[in-house]
Design a protein around this motif. Structure first.
Motif, short mmCIF file in Angstrom:
data_model
loop_
_atom_site.label_atom_id
_atom_site.label_comp_id
_atom_site.label_asym_id
_atom_site.label_seq_id
_atom_site.Cartn_x
_atom_site.Cartn_y
_atom_site.Cartn_z
N GLU A 92 -19.13 19.00 -15.05
CA GLU A 92 -17.97 19.75 -15.53
C GLU A 92 -17.81 21.06 -14.77
N ALA A 93 -18.91 21.75 -14.50
CA ALA A 93 -18.83 23.00 -13.76
C ALA A 93 -18.34 22.78 -12.34
N ALA A 94 -18.75 21.64 -11.74
CA ALA A 94 -18.37 21.35 -10.35
C ALA A 94 -16.87 21.13 -10.20
N VAL A 95 -16.26 20.43 -11.15
CA VAL A 95 -14.85 20.09 -11.01
C VAL A 95 -13.93 21.11 -11.67
N ASN A 96 -14.48 22.02 -12.45
CA ASN A 96 -13.65 23.00 -13.14
C ASN A 96 -12.90 23.88 -12.14
N GLY A 97 -11.60 23.96 -12.29
CA GLY A 97 -10.78 24.78 -11.41
C GLY A 97 -10.32 24.08 -10.15
N ALA A 98 -10.77 22.84 -9.94
CA ALA A 98 -10.37 22.11 -8.74
C ALA A 98 -8.99 21.47 -8.94
N ASP A 99 -8.16 21.53 -7.90
CA ASP A 99 -6.92 20.77 -7.90
C ASP A 99 -7.18 19.30 -7.59
N VAL A 100 -8.17 19.08 -6.71
CA VAL A 100 -8.47 17.73 -6.22
C VAL A 100 -9.98 17.51 -6.26
N VAL A 101 -10.38 16.33 -6.73
CA VAL A 101 -11.77 15.90 -6.64
C VAL A 101 -11.85 14.76 -5.62
N VAL A 102 -12.76 14.90 -4.68
CA VAL A 102 -13.03 13.84 -3.71
C VAL A 102 -14.44 13.32 -4.00
N ASN A 103 -14.53 12.08 -4.43
CA ASN A 103 -15.82 11.51 -4.82
C ASN A 103 -16.36 10.64 -3.68
N LEU A 104 -17.39 11.14 -3.01
CA LEU A 104 -18.01 10.43 -1.89
C LEU A 104 -19.46 10.08 -2.19
N THR A 105 -19.83 10.08 -3.47
CA THR A 105 -21.19 9.70 -3.84
C THR A 105 -21.39 8.21 -3.59
N ASN A 106 -22.66 7.82 -3.43
CA ASN A 106 -22.95 6.42 -3.15
C ASN A 106 -24.17 5.97 -3.93
N SER A 107 -24.18 4.70 -4.27
CA SER A 107 -25.31 4.12 -4.99
C SER A 107 -26.56 4.16 -4.11
N PRO A 108 -27.73 4.46 -4.69
CA PRO A 108 -28.97 4.46 -3.91
C PRO A 108 -29.45 3.07 -3.55
N THR A 109 -28.86 2.02 -4.18
CA THR A 109 -29.25 0.65 -3.87
C THR A 109 -28.00 -0.18 -3.62
N PHE A 110 -28.20 -1.34 -2.99
CA PHE A 110 -27.08 -2.24 -2.70
C PHE A 110 -27.13 -3.51 -3.55
N ASP A 111 -28.03 -3.54 -4.53
CA ASP A 111 -28.14 -4.71 -5.40
C ASP A 111 -27.25 -4.53 -6.63
N ASP A 112 -27.48 -5.37 -7.66
CA ASP A 112 -26.58 -5.31 -8.81
C ASP A 112 -26.70 -4.02 -9.62
N ALA A 113 -27.74 -3.22 -9.35
CA ALA A 113 -27.84 -1.91 -10.01
C ALA A 113 -26.71 -0.98 -9.57
N SER A 114 -26.10 -1.27 -8.43
CA SER A 114 -24.99 -0.44 -7.95
C SER A 114 -23.79 -0.51 -8.89
N LEU A 115 -23.65 -1.60 -9.62
CA LEU A 115 -22.55 -1.71 -10.58
C LEU A 115 -22.67 -0.64 -11.66
N SER A 116 -23.86 -0.46 -12.18
CA SER A 116 -24.08 0.56 -13.20
C SER A 116 -23.87 1.95 -12.63
N PHE A 117 -24.32 2.17 -11.38
CA PHE A 117 -24.14 3.48 -10.77
C PHE A 117 -22.66 3.86 -10.71
N PHE A 118 -21.83 2.97 -10.19
CA PHE A 118 -20.43 3.32 -10.01
C PHE A 118 -19.69 3.41 -11.35
#
Length: 245
Positions: free
Chosen positions: A45-71
């Motif tokens: 909440e603190a990170a996005v507070n006051g922002a006009d635009v949020v750019v989400n470039l985070t990525n899952s640490p794994t490429f298996d089915d656990a990535s579904l839960s991450f996203f």
């Protein structure tokens, strides 16, 4: 304009921050290392507070089915905080052809990320990029056995990370697309040929053997990871041979 770039210290994110600030905006990078945890929600909440635009470039640490839960979790947390903070535009980076490779868990997870964004409360833009040139070495390492690299003939259209970041920054600074923009490199290669070009240029002594079904991209059928000519995609300028040299 004010931008919160989540995942803003990574390969693409750091360049997006630099491009936005260079254009006269105020872009702040956020990541786990800066105290923002998109899974627990700490610092979001603190990170996005006051922002006009949020750019989400985070990525899952794994490429298996656990990535579904991450996203799923990361998008739920970011969208809720962004809506509360009055964010007017939410941008994510996805993959060209992502919805046409159901056999890969990670690609299904990225489709889920897109779907959560579309169903959310904030005007959005999705930038889909082809395979990064910077990831070619890691792709080859996954199927290297001694001095032999096994790669399928899957067509790919590699793009430089700097070109991806330039388009993401441009889209983020514009009006929400409420849709998808594809961006790709200028040339299409079979993946095995791209591997041969890479080892020949580097002179590292490895040989590339064509083996359909090898590695992550062995599950990809046809040319779904490339963009069709005249399909409205943005074609980036950097050629792989020039980038490699």
């Amino acid at each position: 304009m004010e931008f919160a770039v989540i995942g803003g210290t990574g390969l693409i994110g750091s360049r997006v921050v630099e491009n936005l600030n260079g254009a006269g905006h105020h872009a702040v990078p956020h990541a786990l290392s800066t105290g923002v945890d998109v899974i627990s929600g700490d610092g979001v909440e603190a990170a996005v507070n006051g922002a006009d635009v949020v750019v989400n470039l985070t990525n899952s640490p794994t490429f298996d089915d656990a990535s579904l839960s991450f996203f799923r979790t990361s998008m739920d947390n970011l969208l809720a905080a962004s809506a509360k903070g009055g964010v007017r535009h939410f941008v994510i980076l996805s993959i060209v052809g992502v919805d046409r490779v159901p056999g890969l868990d990670y690609y299904r997870a990225k489709v889920l990320q897109e779907d959560v964004l579309r169903a959310g409360p904030i005007p959005y833009s999705i930038v889909r990029a082809t395979q990064f040139m910077e990831f070619m070495e890691a792709t080859m390492a996954m199927t290297t056995d001694g001095s032999t690299v096994r790669l399928p003939r899957t067509p790919v259209q590699p793009i430089a990370a700097a070109d991806v970041a330039a388009v993401v920054a441009e889209v983020a600074a514009g009006s929400p697309l409420n849709g998808v923009l594809n961006v790709a490199g200028p040339d299409v290669y079979p993946l095995d040929e791209l591997g041969r070009l890479t080892v020949a240029t580097k002179g590292d002594g490895r040989s590339v053997v064509t083996e359909d079904g090898a590695g992550l991209f062995g599950a990809v059928e046809g040319d779904v990871l490339t963009v069709p000519e005249g399909g409205g995609a943005r074609i980036a300028p950097t050629r792989y041979a020039d980038w490699l040299s």
